[in-house]
Scaffold this active site. Structure first.
Site, PDB file in Angstrom:
ATOM      1  N   GLY A  46      57.248 -78.967  75.993  1.00 18.04           N
ATOM      2  CA  GLY A  46      57.871 -79.208  77.131  1.00 18.04           C
ATOM      3  C   GLY A  46      59.236 -79.867  77.211  1.00 18.04           C
ATOM      4  O   GLY A  46      59.694 -80.576  76.332  1.00 18.04           O
ATOM      5  N   GLN A  51      66.566 -83.860  80.038  1.00 19.13           N
ATOM      6  CA  GLN A  51      66.950 -84.358  78.350  1.00 19.13           C
ATOM      7  C   GLN A  51      67.935 -83.493  77.682  1.00 19.13           C
ATOM      8  O   GLN A  51      68.399 -83.710  76.532  1.00 19.13           O
ATOM      9  CB  GLN A  51      65.455 -83.709  77.809  1.00 19.13           C
ATOM     10  CG  GLN A  51      64.525 -84.671  78.272  1.00 19.13           C
ATOM     11  CD  GLN A  51      62.862 -84.375  77.594  1.00 19.13           C
ATOM     12  OE1 GLN A  51      62.322 -83.568  78.159  1.00 19.13           O
ATOM     13  NE2 GLN A  51      62.729 -84.856  76.524  1.00 19.13           N
ATOM     14  N   CYS A  94      57.693 -87.235  72.530  1.00 17.95           N
ATOM     15  CA  CYS A  94      58.737 -86.746  73.424  1.00 17.95           C
ATOM     16  C   CYS A  94      59.916 -86.607  72.777  1.00 17.95           C
ATOM     17  O   CYS A  94      60.345 -87.076  71.868  1.00 17.95           O
ATOM     18  CB  CYS A  94      59.284 -88.107  74.480  1.00 17.95           C
ATOM     19  SG  CYS A  94      60.250 -87.569  75.720  1.00 17.95           S
ATOM     20  N   LEU A  95      60.622 -85.501  73.073  1.00 19.49           N
ATOM     21  CA  LEU A  95      61.825 -84.807  72.245  1.00 19.49           C
ATOM     22  C   LEU A  95      62.872 -85.784  72.379  1.00 19.49           C
ATOM     23  O   LEU A  95      63.878 -85.969  71.535  1.00 19.49           O
ATOM     24  CB  LEU A  95      62.283 -83.467  72.744  1.00 19.49           C
ATOM     25  CG  LEU A  95      61.331 -82.172  72.387  1.00 19.49           C
ATOM     26  CD1 LEU A  95      61.887 -81.076  72.865  1.00 19.49           C
ATOM     27  CD2 LEU A  95      60.925 -82.360  71.179  1.00 19.49           C
ATOM     28  N   HIS A 136      53.871 -85.630  82.164  1.00 19.02           N
ATOM     29  CA  HIS A 136      54.903 -86.182  81.470  1.00 19.02           C
ATOM     30  C   HIS A 136      56.218 -85.451  81.733  1.00 19.02           C
ATOM     31  O   HIS A 136      57.327 -86.314  81.927  1.00 19.02           O
ATOM     32  CB  HIS A 136      54.618 -85.711  80.136  1.00 19.02           C
ATOM     33  CG  HIS A 136      55.594 -85.894  78.898  1.00 19.02           C
ATOM     34  ND1 HIS A 136      55.266 -87.062  77.771  1.00 19.02           N
ATOM     35  CD2 HIS A 136      56.879 -85.754  78.804  1.00 19.02           C
ATOM     36  CE1 HIS A 136      56.492 -86.999  77.049  1.00 19.02           C
ATOM     37  NE2 HIS A 136      57.370 -86.710  77.766  1.00 19.02           N
ATOM     38  N   GLU A 137      56.633 -84.075  81.899  1.00 15.06           N
ATOM     39  CA  GLU A 137      57.696 -83.772  82.388  1.00 15.06           C
ATOM     40  C   GLU A 137      58.180 -84.175  83.738  1.00 15.06           C
ATOM     41  O   GLU A 137      59.603 -84.419  83.942  1.00 15.06           O
ATOM     42  CB  GLU A 137      57.861 -82.109  82.178  1.00 15.06           C
ATOM     43  CG  GLU A 137      57.339 -81.666  80.792  1.00 15.06           C
ATOM     44  CD  GLU A 137      58.111 -82.197  79.662  1.00 15.06           C
ATOM     45  OE1 GLU A 137      59.349 -82.661  79.841  1.00 15.06           O
ATOM     46  OE2 GLU A 137      57.570 -82.325  78.569  1.00 15.06           O
ATOM     47  N   HIS A 140      59.760 -87.304  83.859  1.00 17.09           N
ATOM     48  CA  HIS A 140      61.235 -87.335  83.205  1.00 17.09           C
ATOM     49  C   HIS A 140      62.004 -86.935  84.699  1.00 17.09           C
ATOM     50  O   HIS A 140      63.288 -87.624  84.726  1.00 17.09           O
ATOM     51  CB  HIS A 140      61.611 -86.103  82.209  1.00 17.09           C
ATOM     52  CG  HIS A 140      61.116 -86.418  81.224  1.00 17.09           C
ATOM     53  ND1 HIS A 140      61.710 -87.688  80.294  1.00 17.09           N
ATOM     54  CD2 HIS A 140      60.409 -85.810  80.008  1.00 17.09           C
ATOM     55  CE1 HIS A 140      61.496 -87.526  78.949  1.00 17.09           C
ATOM     56  NE2 HIS A 140      60.570 -86.413  78.792  1.00 17.09           N
TER      57      HIS A 140
HETATM   58 NI    NI Z   1      59.424 -86.099  76.956  1.00 13.83          NI
END
Ligand code: NI
Length: 171
Positions: A46, A51, A94-95, A136-137, A140
């Site tokens: 995701g 991001q 998380c990226l 989660h997304e 963000h």
């Molecule tokens: Ni994340």
């Protein structure tokens, strides 16, 4: 499609509230494609637009297993309209916080209203990994990170580690 550089903790952009998308046009779909390319390259399941430095309410997800065909999904202006009382726990990463994982408890099922790549409004009921990933997304888009759900001590340790690493790189 272009792979974009990822924003990493403690970049203050990660704490910004993303603005709604106003029109689903070619430029927006190109952004979504770039996000998918960036997510697959990372690899991740995701990614929110913020991001890659674009604070707009747009995210991409693909929770297909490695042995399954790709299943990219685009969510524009996603909104959780219903959450289950039942909860589930997943180990999240998380990226934007590479190589750090922690268990997070969230509602097990969520109903999400969003605009799809077709520009139309859709409603999906998600459970399992997709439910966790969507939450989660969407977090963000509101400047919330999964480390906000762990203990303060652990969170401060993670932030300290990434702050130190980012300073190291700047020199
Ligand atoms: Ni994340």
């Amino acid at each position: 499609m272009t792979i974009k550089p990822l924003i990493i903790l403690p970049d203050p952009l990660l704490r910004e509230i993303s603005r709604p998308v106003e029109t689903v046009d070619a430029a927006l779909l190109k952004l979504a494609d770039d996000m998918l390319e960036t997510m697959y390259d990372a690899p991740g399941i995701g990614l929110a637009a913020v991001q890659i430095g674009v604070p707009r309410r747009l995210l991409v997800i693909d929770v297909a297993r490695e042995d399954e065909p790709k299943s990219p999904q685009v969510f524009i202006n996603p909104q959780i309209v219903k959450s289950s009382d039942e909860r589930s726990v997943y180990e999240e990463g998380c990226l934007s916080i590479p190589d750090y994982y922690a268990e997070v408890e969230r509602p097990a099922t969520v109903t999400v209203k969003h605009i799809g790549r077709d520009g139309k409004e859709h409603l999906i009921e998600a459970d399992g990994l997709l439910a966790t990933c969507l939450q989660h997304e969407i977090d963000h888009l509101n400047g919330v990170l999964f480390i906000d759900y762990i203990s303060r001590l652990k969170r401060e340790m993670v932030i300290r580690k990434f702050t130190k690493a980012s300073k190291g790189k700047a020199v």
